[in-house]
Design a protein around this motif. Structure first.
Motif, PDB file in Angstrom:
ATOM      1  N   LEU A   6      -4.145  83.470  46.731  1.00 22.38           N
ATOM      2  CA  LEU A   6      -5.018  84.617  47.025  1.00 22.38           C
ATOM      3  C   LEU A   6      -4.291  85.644  47.896  1.00 22.38           C
ATOM      4  CD1 LEU A   6      -8.563  83.109  47.614  1.00 22.38           C
ATOM      5  CD2 LEU A   6      -7.967  84.916  45.986  1.00 22.38           C
ATOM      6  N   ALA A   7      -3.468  85.151  48.838  1.00 29.20           N
ATOM      7  CA  ALA A   7      -2.717  86.070  49.689  1.00 29.20           C
ATOM      8  C   ALA A   7      -1.796  86.945  48.838  1.00 29.20           C
ATOM      9  CB  ALA A   7      -1.906  85.287  50.728  1.00 29.20           C
ATOM     10  N   HIS A   8      -1.052  86.307  47.883  1.00 23.68           N
ATOM     11  CA  HIS A   8      -0.196  87.081  46.968  1.00 23.68           C
ATOM     12  C   HIS A   8      -1.023  88.116  46.209  1.00 23.68           C
ATOM     13  CE1 HIS A   8       3.406  84.706  47.351  1.00 23.68           C
ATOM     14  NE2 HIS A   8       2.884  83.610  46.849  1.00 23.68           N
ATOM     15  N   TYR A  54      -2.617  91.070  48.231  1.00 28.02           N
ATOM     16  CA  TYR A  54      -1.592  92.041  48.617  1.00 28.02           C
ATOM     17  C   TYR A  54      -1.229  92.909  47.407  1.00 28.02           C
ATOM     18  CZ  TYR A  54       2.701  94.177  50.232  1.00 28.02           C
ATOM     19  OH  TYR A  54       3.661  95.098  50.569  1.00 28.02           O
ATOM     20  N   ALA A  55      -1.049  92.247  46.254  1.00 27.10           N
ATOM     21  CA  ALA A  55      -0.676  92.979  45.036  1.00 27.10           C
ATOM     22  C   ALA A  55      -1.723  94.037  44.708  1.00 27.10           C
ATOM     23  CB  ALA A  55      -0.516  92.004  43.872  1.00 27.10           C
ATOM     24  N   ILE A  56      -2.998  93.657  44.792  1.00 27.33           N
ATOM     25  CA  ILE A  56      -4.069  94.601  44.455  1.00 27.33           C
ATOM     26  C   ILE A  56      -4.058  95.775  45.432  1.00 27.33           C
ATOM     27  CG2 ILE A  56      -6.587  94.890  44.411  1.00 27.33           C
ATOM     28  CD1 ILE A  56      -6.723  92.019  43.281  1.00 27.33           C
ATOM     29  N   PRO A  70       3.142  95.523  41.746  1.00 25.13           N
ATOM     30  CA  PRO A  70       3.337  96.699  42.598  1.00 25.13           C
ATOM     31  C   PRO A  70       4.770  97.198  42.379  1.00 25.13           C
ATOM     32  CG  PRO A  70       2.625  94.792  43.883  1.00 25.13           C
ATOM     33  CD  PRO A  70       2.909  94.302  42.508  1.00 25.13           C
ATOM     34  N   ASP A  71       4.984  98.521  42.470  1.00 28.56           N
ATOM     35  CA  ASP A  71       6.305  99.083  42.166  1.00 28.56           C
ATOM     36  C   ASP A  71       7.313  98.845  43.281  1.00 28.56           C
ATOM     37  OD1 ASP A  71       5.644 100.043  39.696  1.00 28.56           O
ATOM     38  OD2 ASP A  71       4.725 101.852  40.533  1.00 28.56           O
ATOM     39  N   GLY A  72       8.566  98.658  42.879  1.00 30.10           N
ATOM     40  CA  GLY A  72       9.665  98.634  43.838  1.00 30.10           C
ATOM     41  C   GLY A  72       9.966  97.259  44.384  1.00 30.10           C
ATOM     42  N   PRO A  73      11.278  96.983  44.629  1.00 29.60           N
ATOM     43  CA  PRO A  73      11.697  95.679  45.128  1.00 29.60           C
ATOM     44  C   PRO A  73      11.129  95.360  46.517  1.00 29.60           C
ATOM     45  CG  PRO A  73      13.577  97.176  44.916  1.00 29.60           C
ATOM     46  CD  PRO A  73      12.408  97.868  44.304  1.00 29.60           C
ATOM     47  N   LYS A  74      10.916  96.394  47.342  1.00 29.88           N
ATOM     48  CA  LYS A  74      10.428  96.144  48.700  1.00 29.88           C
ATOM     49  C   LYS A  74       9.017  95.536  48.660  1.00 29.88           C
ATOM     50  CE  LYS A  74      12.029  98.554  52.677  1.00 29.88           C
ATOM     51  NZ  LYS A  74      12.433  99.890  53.108  1.00 29.88           N
ATOM     52  N   PHE A  99       6.398  87.350  50.108  1.00 25.03           N
ATOM     53  CA  PHE A  99       6.448  86.831  51.479  1.00 25.03           C
ATOM     54  C   PHE A  99       5.056  86.507  52.035  1.00 25.03           C
ATOM     55  CE2 PHE A  99       6.984  87.627  56.152  1.00 25.03           C
ATOM     56  CZ  PHE A  99       7.695  86.465  56.402  1.00 25.03           C
ATOM     57  N   VAL A 100       4.016  87.281  51.652  1.00 24.30           N
ATOM     58  CA  VAL A 100       2.698  87.072  52.269  1.00 24.30           C
ATOM     59  C   VAL A 100       2.109  85.695  51.951  1.00 24.30           C
ATOM     60  CG1 VAL A 100       2.021  89.492  52.509  1.00 24.30           C
ATOM     61  CG2 VAL A 100       1.495  88.279  50.386  1.00 24.30           C
ATOM     62  N   GLY A 101       2.510  85.086  50.803  1.00 25.92           N
ATOM     63  CA  GLY A 101       1.997  83.750  50.455  1.00 25.92           C
ATOM     64  C   GLY A 101       2.432  82.705  51.471  1.00 25.92           C
TER      65      GLY A 101
END
Ligand code: ZN
Length: 389
Positions: free
Chosen positions: A74-76, A79-81, A105-109, A116-118
């Motif tokens: 859910l954390a992943h 964040y994506a949304i 989400p766009d971009g490597p960052k 990382f948030v997971g």
């Protein structure tokens, strides 16, 4: 995902459980239950002080592990949304979970942050549980202390394991995102996948030496995951370079929207086609019509219904779209093909077979080119090898 069942919806995201999960749940309960005495000792709790027996505790811990995985996923997803991605569903599998995104989400960052948030969430929850466990000391009830200790331990393990810089773990994604700048996505993926496979081999050796089936299973899972991730990216990169206009079938049988289903069926039979594109009076694509739609309608009603009434609405692609988008559109709608429309109107249709055929022809072409270039490369010791036709 096939073989999975929806159990809930959290923040608009469908949560599904895969059958493999239901198989390992009792296995986990058994494993946890069988080391119950050692587990109680490690937590500093006398086993006889617990309210329920080892097997129920095993089951509770197994369920807690999957709850931890769900929170991690859910954390992943959340964040994506928030960063403009789209999540189709979260599936809980035999070993962990998957968040299926229809849009990253766009971009490597952002990709790195999303990965990382997971683990970060897992580590925070784990740290919190262990912190409360330590604070409680001898004061809390045996059950609360035992529960907190293992909830904390499971979450810390989940977070730490996923930070390993190897595919398919989250750490592999972070590594890939960091390497994408200097190496490009394709090479960065290869590096992360190779590290993942290397790690899987080491883990496998350890599993073999210690005769631990569970470790072997995880090693296999990591190896297969690393391989699949690499192939996925390679396929996507290759397809992104192919235009729909170059691989589509140009011959498209069509039927006017106001013609009857019976007429459409006759046309399909005479043209030997299993599907038609439905056009309105302005020659605009309004839907598709396939054998399945004809078969669903009783014979006597086919003359009364129009193609428009029986058709399926369809998305369209333009000739300039890339094949990766075509595959995605077909996958999302479970469609066998998609009409291709330019400014002049319908110009073709594209199916998976069209794309597969184009890729095979391209591979053949590259092979032939290599064959032609080969003789020059065989000039060892300055002597050119002669060719006899
Ligand atoms: Zn994760």
């Amino acid at each position: 995902m096939r073989g999975s069942y929806k159990i809930a919806r959290i923040a608009g995201i469908p949560i599904r459980i895969h059958v493999s999960f239901l198989i390992v749940l009792p296995l986990f309960a058994y494993i946890f239950g069988s080391v119950f005495r050692q587990a109680a000792a490690a937590a500093g709790v006398p086993p006889q002080g617990l309210a329920i027996g080892p097997w129920l505790w095993g089951l509770a811990l197994a369920i807690a592990l999957f709850a931890a995985v769900l929170v991690h996923e859910l954390a992943h997803s959340l964040y994506a949304i928030r960063k403009g991605g789209e999540v189709r569903e979260i599936t809980l599998l035999m070993l962990g979970g998957v968040s299926q995104l229809t849009k990253m989400p766009d971009g490597p960052k952002r990709e790195a942050m999303m990965a990382f948030v997971g683990p970060l969430t897992s580590l925070l929850i784990g740290g919190l549980c262990l912190g409360i466990y330590a604070l409680l000391g001898e004061v809390g009830s045996f059950n609360a202390r035992f529960g907190l200790f293992y909830l904390g331990f499971l979450n810390v393990f989940l977070g730490a394991f996923n930070l390993l810089p190897a595919f398919p773990m989250d750490g592999g994604r972070i590594l890939r995102a960091m390497l994408t700048g200097p190496l490009g996505k394709l090479k960065a993926t290869r590096v992360a996948a190779t590290v993942g496979k290397g790690f899987a081999v080491l883990l496998g050796l350890w599993g073999l030496l210690s005769l631990n089936i569970f470790v072997l299973l995880v090693a296999l899972f990591v190896y297969v995951g690393a391989q699949a991730e690499a192939q996925d990216v390679v396929l996507h990169e290759v397809l992104a370079k192919v235009h729909v206009g170059d691989v589509m079938s140009r011959e498209v049988p069509t039927v006017p929207a106001e013609r009857s289903v019976a007429d459409a069926a006759t046309l399909m039979a005479s043209e030997r086609r299993d599907s038609l594109v439905v056009l309105d009076e302005q020659q605009k694509v309004v839907g598709v019509f396939s054998l399945a739609e004809v078969e669903r309608i009783p014979r006597e009603r086919r003359a009364l219904l129009t193609a428009r009434e029986a058709m399926r609405p369809t998305p369209t692609l333009s000739p300039g779209d890339d094949a990766a988008k075509a595959v995605r559109v077909m996958g999302e709608g479970a469609l066998p093909f998609v009409p291709v429309v330019s400014e002049e109107g319908l110009v073709g249709t594209v199916s998976r077979e069209d794309i597969a055929r184009a890729m095979r022809l391209r591979a053949l072409e590259q092979e032939e080119r290599r064959q032609r270039e080969r003789p020059a490369k065989h000039g060892w010791f300055g002597r050119r090898r002669e060719q006899h036709p």
